[in-house]
Design a protein around this motif. Structure first.
Motif, PDB file in Angstrom:
ATOM      1  N   CYS A 109       0.830  -1.213   0.000  1.00 46.04           N
ATOM      2  CA  CYS A 109       0.000   0.000   0.000  1.00 46.04           C
ATOM      3  C   CYS A 109       0.861   1.259   0.000  1.00 46.04           C
ATOM      4  CB  CYS A 109      -0.912   0.012   1.224  1.00 46.04           C
ATOM      5  SG  CYS A 109      -2.107  -1.341   1.281  1.00 46.04           S
ATOM      6  N   THR A 110       2.025   1.185   0.625  1.00 44.10           N
ATOM      7  CA  THR A 110       2.876   2.374   0.753  1.00 44.10           C
ATOM      8  C   THR A 110       3.585   2.725  -0.539  1.00 44.10           C
ATOM      9  OG1 THR A 110       4.878   1.188   1.455  1.00 44.10           O
ATOM     10  CG2 THR A 110       3.271   1.756   3.174  1.00 44.10           C
ATOM     11  N   VAL A 111       3.621   1.819  -1.504  1.00 45.06           N
ATOM     12  CA  VAL A 111       4.311   2.094  -2.761  1.00 45.06           C
ATOM     13  C   VAL A 111       3.345   2.199  -3.942  1.00 45.06           C
ATOM     14  CG1 VAL A 111       6.418   0.986  -1.962  1.00 45.06           C
ATOM     15  CG2 VAL A 111       4.763  -0.348  -3.265  1.00 45.06           C
ATOM     16  N   TYR A 112       2.047   2.148  -3.649  1.00 40.67           N
ATOM     17  CA  TYR A 112       1.058   2.232  -4.716  1.00 40.67           C
ATOM     18  C   TYR A 112       0.875   3.686  -5.136  1.00 40.67           C
ATOM     19  CZ  TYR A 112      -3.271   1.747  -7.354  1.00 40.67           C
ATOM     20  OH  TYR A 112      -4.214   1.787  -8.350  1.00 40.67           O
ATOM     21  N   ASP A 113       0.757   3.914  -6.428  1.00 41.20           N
ATOM     22  CA  ASP A 113       0.561   5.271  -6.944  1.00 41.20           C
ATOM     23  C   ASP A 113      -0.518   5.217  -8.021  1.00 41.20           C
ATOM     24  OD1 ASP A 113       0.721   7.858  -7.867  1.00 41.20           O
ATOM     25  OD2 ASP A 113       2.889   7.842  -8.188  1.00 41.20           O
ATOM     26  N   CYS A 114      -1.577   5.989  -7.836  1.00 41.75           N
ATOM     27  CA  CYS A 114      -2.647   6.011  -8.834  1.00 41.75           C
ATOM     28  C   CYS A 114      -2.428   7.103  -9.868  1.00 41.75           C
ATOM     29  CB  CYS A 114      -4.008   6.183  -8.163  1.00 41.75           C
ATOM     30  SG  CYS A 114      -4.375   7.874  -7.623  1.00 41.75           S
ATOM     31  N   PHE A 115      -1.368   7.926  -9.712  1.00 39.43           N
ATOM     32  CA  PHE A 115      -1.058   9.018 -10.636  1.00 39.43           C
ATOM     33  C   PHE A 115      -2.223  10.002 -10.772  1.00 39.43           C
ATOM     34  CE2 PHE A 115       1.611   5.442 -11.891  1.00 39.43           C
ATOM     35  CZ  PHE A 115       2.852   6.032 -11.941  1.00 39.43           C
ATOM     36  N   GLY A 116      -2.995  10.163  -9.697  1.00 41.10           N
ATOM     37  CA  GLY A 116      -4.109  11.117  -9.719  1.00 41.10           C
ATOM     38  C   GLY A 116      -5.387  10.571 -10.320  1.00 41.10           C
ATOM     39  N   ALA A 117      -5.395   9.287 -10.674  1.00 33.44           N
ATOM     40  CA  ALA A 117      -6.601   8.701 -11.273  1.00 33.44           C
ATOM     41  C   ALA A 117      -7.756   8.665 -10.283  1.00 33.44           C
ATOM     42  CB  ALA A 117      -6.301   7.284 -11.777  1.00 33.44           C
ATOM     43  N   GLY A 118      -7.451   8.503  -9.006  1.00 35.03           N
ATOM     44  CA  GLY A 118      -8.507   8.406  -8.006  1.00 35.03           C
ATOM     45  C   GLY A 118      -9.379   9.640  -7.953  1.00 35.03           C
ATOM     46  N   GLN A 119      -8.750  10.806  -7.842  1.00 32.72           N
ATOM     47  CA  GLN A 119      -9.559  12.024  -7.770  1.00 32.72           C
ATOM     48  C   GLN A 119     -10.232  12.344  -9.102  1.00 32.72           C
ATOM     49  OE1 GLN A 119      -6.155  12.147  -7.089  1.00 32.72           O
ATOM     50  NE2 GLN A 119      -5.215  13.945  -8.039  1.00 32.72           N
ATOM     51  N   GLN A 120      -9.609  11.929 -10.221  1.00 38.31           N
ATOM     52  CA  GLN A 120     -10.230  12.156 -11.525  1.00 38.31           C
ATOM     53  C   GLN A 120     -11.533  11.362 -11.638  1.00 38.31           C
ATOM     54  OE1 GLN A 120      -9.400  14.207 -13.970  1.00 38.31           O
ATOM     55  NE2 GLN A 120     -10.667  13.462 -15.669  1.00 38.31           N
ATOM     56  N   VAL A 121     -11.480  10.097 -11.247  1.00 44.24           N
ATOM     57  CA  VAL A 121     -12.686   9.261 -11.296  1.00 44.24           C
ATOM     58  C   VAL A 121     -13.735   9.775 -10.325  1.00 44.24           C
ATOM     59  CG1 VAL A 121     -13.612   6.962 -10.821  1.00 44.24           C
ATOM     60  CG2 VAL A 121     -11.469   7.202 -12.084  1.00 44.24           C
ATOM     61  N   ALA A 122     -13.294  10.096  -9.108  1.00 49.50           N
ATOM     62  CA  ALA A 122     -14.235  10.500  -8.062  1.00 49.50           C
ATOM     63  C   ALA A 122     -14.896  11.836  -8.353  1.00 49.50           C
ATOM     64  CB  ALA A 122     -13.515  10.545  -6.716  1.00 49.50           C
ATOM     65  N   GLN A 123     -14.092  12.824  -8.716  1.00 49.36           N
ATOM     66  CA  GLN A 123     -14.617  14.183  -8.805  1.00 49.36           C
ATOM     67  C   GLN A 123     -15.037  14.608 -10.205  1.00 49.36           C
ATOM     68  OE1 GLN A 123     -15.263  15.677  -6.050  1.00 49.36           O
ATOM     69  NE2 GLN A 123     -14.195  14.150  -4.793  1.00 49.36           N
ATOM     70  N   VAL A 124     -14.456  13.983 -11.236  1.00 51.35           N
ATOM     71  CA  VAL A 124     -14.783  14.388 -12.604  1.00 51.35           C
ATOM     72  C   VAL A 124     -15.699  13.358 -13.260  1.00 51.35           C
ATOM     73  CG1 VAL A 124     -13.845  14.979 -14.872  1.00 51.35           C
ATOM     74  CG2 VAL A 124     -12.603  15.644 -12.800  1.00 51.35           C
ATOM     75  N   THR A 125     -15.232  12.133 -13.380  1.00 43.40           N
ATOM     76  CA  THR A 125     -16.038  11.111 -14.059  1.00 43.40           C
ATOM     77  C   THR A 125     -17.366  10.889 -13.358  1.00 43.40           C
ATOM     78  OG1 THR A 125     -13.942  10.009 -14.626  1.00 43.40           O
ATOM     79  CG2 THR A 125     -15.980   8.795 -15.059  1.00 43.40           C
ATOM     80  N   PHE A 126     -17.350  10.846 -12.026  1.00 41.94           N
ATOM     81  CA  PHE A 126     -18.581  10.579 -11.270  1.00 41.94           C
ATOM     82  C   PHE A 126     -19.097  11.806 -10.523  1.00 41.94           C
ATOM     83  CE2 PHE A 126     -17.241   6.370 -12.271  1.00 41.94           C
ATOM     84  CZ  PHE A 126     -18.409   5.639 -12.381  1.00 41.94           C
ATOM     85  N   GLY A 127     -18.522  12.959 -10.794  1.00 40.75           N
ATOM     86  CA  GLY A 127     -19.060  14.221 -10.289  1.00 40.75           C
ATOM     87  C   GLY A 127     -19.220  14.306  -8.785  1.00 40.75           C
TER      88      GLY A 127
END
Length: 278
Positions: free
Chosen positions: A70-88
């Protein structure tokens, strides 16, 4: 942890966990191993995820509790893009019906954001000027894909898009490494596990996809070395100079060993588990 000098162009490609819905704790599967203390199927919340919220209950103790992965995982900002943009801003706890599609979109978005990270790094290389226009086109095309509606994103052929982008990244790498080419030994994809590389000239080296787990890189000069996809888990980077390294990602640093003498590029953070000095 040193505060990174965040580049505005790369800011959206850095994880902002406070704007996400803990998608990395739910969407991916992981298996019991040295990196994870338990098995977890895809689409199921990790038991360490706070009930009713999106915080990790053992965030400050992940390594000791067996969750180094978990400490070395990187989503490259995909998490907030999906949460806030794709799913509003609609989260999967309040809107359970959105969960299956959200969890299916997340890995697609992560792959696209990872490609954007590499493309942006390539675009920043002055030596890659001959391919800057093509890099701009690739960045614009990839960004268009990230803006698709959720249902369309699940149909994106990420492998096909990656196959178009990777040759361009290789061209940029060749241009950036040309001035440093001294040793033409083929390091790409090589098995370098546990190797003593302290006396090896790695300036301008092609280390793409190399397995350098536990390698001794103390004091190494990695100027213009391409480390795309190189496995640096447990690699000893104490005293190494990474300031001019190509295509580094934060997860590679987080998985390696270093200290206060490791010289990092400006936009990267010194991992919290690294000691200050040797």
């Amino acid at each position: 942890m040193d505060a990174p000098a965040v580049d505005d162009r790369r800011g959206a490609l850095r994880a902002d966990c406070g704007s996400c819905f803990a998608l990395c704790c739910v969407a991916p599967a992981f298996a019991r191993s040295a990196d994870f203390a338990i098995d977890k199927p895809a689409g199921h919340a990790c038991p360490n995820l706070a009930a009713g919220g999106f915080g990790c209950g053992i965030h400050g103790d992940l390594r000791r509790r067996g969750f180094a992965g978990c400490t070395v995982y990187d989503c490259f900002g995909a998490g907030q893009q999906v949460a806030q943009v794709t799913f509003g801003g609609r989260d999967w706890r309040q809107d359970p019906a959105s969960a299956p599609l959200m969890f299916a979109v997340f890995p697609v978005m992560r792959h696209l954001h990872e490609l954007l990270w590499y493309l942006t790094q390539a675009r920043d290389l002055p030596a890659a000027a001959p391919v800057h226009a093509r890099l701009d086109d690739a960045i614009a095309g990839t960004r268009r894909l990230t803006g698709l509606p959720a249902a369309d994103l699940t149909g994106v052929d990420v492998d096909a898009h990656r196959a178009q982008v990777v040759p361009l990244l290789r061209e940029a790498s060749e241009l950036a490494r040309a001035a440093q080419h001294r040793n033409r030994r083929p390091y790409q994809g090589r098995h370098l596990v546990g190797k003593d590389l302290r006396r090896t000239d790695l300036r301008g080296a092609d280390l793409r996809g190399a397995s350098a787990v536990g390698a001794d890189l103390r004091g190494a000069d990695l100027t213009a070395a391409d480390v795309t996809g190189a496995d640096l888990r447990g690699a000893d980077l104490r005293g190494a100079d990474l300031r001019g390294v190509l295509f580094l990602v934060q997860a590679q640093l987080d998985a390696a060993r270093g200290d206060g003498t490791t010289r990092l590029p400006r936009a990267f953070s010194r991992p919290a588990h690294w000691p200050g000095r040797r």
